[in-house]
Scaffold this motif. Structure first.
Motif, short mmCIF file in Angstrom:
data_model
loop_
_atom_site.label_atom_id
_atom_site.label_comp_id
_atom_site.label_asym_id
_atom_site.label_seq_id
_atom_site.Cartn_x
_atom_site.Cartn_y
_atom_site.Cartn_z
N UNK A 230 -3.39 -20.38 40.93
CA UNK A 230 -2.99 -21.89 40.03
C UNK A 230 -3.76 -22.36 39.19
N UNK A 231 -3.41 -22.44 37.78
CA UNK A 231 -4.33 -22.70 36.71
C UNK A 231 -4.64 -23.78 36.36
N UNK A 232 -5.76 -23.67 35.72
CA UNK A 232 -6.62 -24.98 35.19
C UNK A 232 -7.16 -24.70 34.14
N UNK A 233 -7.00 -25.94 33.36
CA UNK A 233 -8.44 -25.81 32.50
C UNK A 233 -9.30 -26.87 32.15
N UNK A 234 -10.31 -26.36 32.81
CA UNK A 234 -11.28 -27.77 32.47
C UNK A 234 -12.32 -27.05 31.93
N UNK A 235 -13.12 -28.08 31.03
CA UNK A 235 -14.07 -28.07 29.97
C UNK A 235 -15.47 -27.81 31.34
N UNK A 236 -16.72 -26.78 30.81
CA UNK A 236 -17.54 -26.27 31.51
C UNK A 236 -18.47 -26.67 30.31
N UNK A 237 -19.77 -27.00 30.70
CA UNK A 237 -20.74 -26.50 30.05
C UNK A 237 -21.24 -25.47 29.51
N UNK A 238 -21.96 -25.57 27.81
CA UNK A 238 -21.91 -23.87 27.10
C UNK A 238 -20.77 -23.69 26.71
N UNK A 239 -19.81 -24.40 26.55
CA UNK A 239 -18.20 -23.95 26.02
C UNK A 239 -17.44 -23.69 26.68
N UNK A 240 -17.52 -23.08 28.00
CA UNK A 240 -16.95 -22.39 29.00
C UNK A 240 -15.90 -23.12 29.63
N UNK A 241 -14.52 -22.58 29.60
CA UNK A 241 -13.28 -23.55 30.52
C UNK A 241 -13.26 -22.45 31.71
N UNK A 242 -12.51 -23.30 32.80
CA UNK A 242 -12.59 -22.37 34.42
C UNK A 242 -11.40 -22.85 34.13
N UNK A 243 -10.72 -21.57 34.36
CA UNK A 243 -8.90 -21.35 33.86
C UNK A 243 -8.15 -21.07 34.99
N UNK A 244 -8.73 -20.83 36.50
CA UNK A 244 -7.90 -20.75 37.21
C UNK A 244 -8.69 -20.60 38.57
N UNK A 245 -7.91 -20.50 40.11
CA UNK A 245 -7.89 -20.50 41.43
C UNK A 245 -7.37 -19.43 42.10
N UNK A 246 -7.75 -18.88 42.73
CA UNK A 246 -7.10 -18.67 43.85
C UNK A 246 -7.53 -17.77 45.31
N UNK A 247 -5.76 -17.73 46.03
CA UNK A 247 -5.82 -17.82 47.56
C UNK A 247 -5.43 -16.00 47.74
N UNK A 248 -6.08 -14.78 48.29
CA UNK A 248 -5.35 -13.59 48.77
C UNK A 248 -5.83 -13.51 50.11
N UNK A 249 -4.61 -12.49 50.26
CA UNK A 249 -4.43 -11.49 51.27
C UNK A 249 -4.78 -10.26 50.88
#
Length: 392
Positions: A230-249
């Motif tokens: 599942x994609x994201x575009x979340x700004x984090x401190x220090x110029x980082x960007x949180x881009x995805x979450x995942x679930x796997x078997x």
């Protein structure tokens, strides 16, 4: 005399044009020789013939857009004109958005291309792509497991093997996206798309240098998995960007019979972030935490495997430029008795293929548990040197 010949040529040209007009208006199936053919027939008088051709050529010249309507009545009938030269239009081929080139488009970030997080970085479903590095390496280790064992009954090799510490490791890893847009609906190229993937990784240790026992494959691990991203575009401190979450078997096994049989199943959660450092430089960070699916004691080939291999991992990568990259993977058991592993990697692309950066020289140093499934409860240090294909 020359003037008389020129006048005679012009008279013949006028007669030919008049005859062509008459023929075209009365019988379209009968064609008189066009004007240039009349000029051609005047070969006996070069001066008159030249003047004829000049007059005919002038009559074929296109008019400007401002004088076309005013001079249309003064132009010769088009029945005497040569066929028009076709205009060739050069069209630059472009692949449709999200097809074939999308996941190679450097307009998008590394994570966006790797997991096809946006519509513009999409390479559609059922396209075969690389997953983990596909690798061929020479391996040198501090020890080799000549007598694999586990606490489970019947899982200990009775007669030790005669393996050597120097061997070859081969890894094949592929994946394909089987579905997209399950919970999201991307409208434009920058919009985000969730996706479902199927991956497979196979890792083999080959006793290539051990001619005494006919160079066997010491062990081969098979690892199929199903991954939802599942994609994201979340700004984090220090110029980082949180881009995805995942679930796997995930399933992993070595396909062996007792006493060497090893296998386990787990589910894991994952997340990834990235930071653009400018130019070709970037940082990526990916974390996974997993839970082993419970098995009965009589079916458990490898009791306590998570106490050795670990329950979580953190993977960091630094793309220094197009040529060089560094990576580190840390696994931890998340228990007071800290077990797990650390893996350091350096990759270098050949300057001749830097734009594709697919084939890399690869150096890897591993210390800890679980570099192969049969060695899940054996600690060792392994140095690998070879070649790898990354995300081909």
């Amino acid at each position: 005399m020359h003037k008389l010949s020129a006048l005679l040529g012009l008279s013949l040209l006028a007669a030919g044009l008049a005859q062509a007009q008459t023929a075209s208006s009365t019988s379209p199936s009968e064609h008189s020789p066009p004007g240039w053919q009349a000029c051609q027939a005047m070969g006996s008088d070069a001066t008159a013939q030249l003047a004829c051709f000049k007059n005919w050529a002038a009559s074929q010249a296109p008019t400007s857009s401002t004088s076309t309507a005013a001079s249309a009545s003064q132009q010769p009938d088009t029945a005497t004109a040569l066929p028009a030269v076709p205009v060739v239009e050069v069209i630059q081929a472009q692949a449709p958005d999200g097809k074939k080139i999308g996941c190679r488009d450097t307009h998008y970030s590394e994570l966006s291309r790797f997991w096809e997080l946006q519509k513009g970085s999409d390479c559609d479903t059922f396209a075969l792509r690389g997953y983990r590095p596909t690798t061929m390496m020479w391996i040198g280790s501090t020890s080799v497991n000549n007598q694999p064992s586990t606490p489970s009954p019947g899982h200990t090799v009775s007669t030790p093997f005669n393996y050597e510490r120097n061997e070859t490791r081969i890894q094949l890893s592929v994946r394909t996206k089987v579905a997209k847009g399950l919970l999201t609906s991307a409208v434009d190229n920058e919009a985000e798309n969730d996706s479902l993937w199927v991956g497979y990784t196979q890792q083999s240790y080959w006793q290539l240098f051990n001619g005494e026992i006919s160079r066997p494959f010491r062990t081969t691990d098979h690892e199929p998995e199903v991954i939802y991203i599942y994609p994201h575009m979340i700004d984090l401190p220090g110029g980082w960007k949180y881009r995805l979450s995942g679930l796997a078997l995930n399933h992993q096994s070595n396909g062996q019979s007792l006493p060497q049989s090893r296998s386990w199943n787990r589910v894991y959660l994952m997340g990834a972030a990235e930071k653009d450092l400018g130019g070709d430089a970037r940082l990526t960070l990916q974390g996974r935490i997993w839970h082993r699916l419970r098995e009965s004691s009589q079916n458990d080939d490898n009791p306590g495997i998570t106490d050795y291999i670990g329950r979580a991992e953190l993977v960091g990568a630094w793309q220094i430029n197009k040529i060089h990259s560094l990576g580190m993977t840390v696994r931890h058991s998340l228990r007071s008795e800290a077990r797990g592993s650390v893996k350091l990697e350096w990759m270098k692309a050949s300057t001749s293929i830097a734009n594709s950066a697919a084939l890399r020289y690869h150096v890897q140093l591993f210390n800890g548990y679980g570099d192969s499934l049969v060695d899940y409860n054996r600690r060792r240090t392994v140095l690998g040197i070879g070649l790898s294909l990354v995300d081909w």
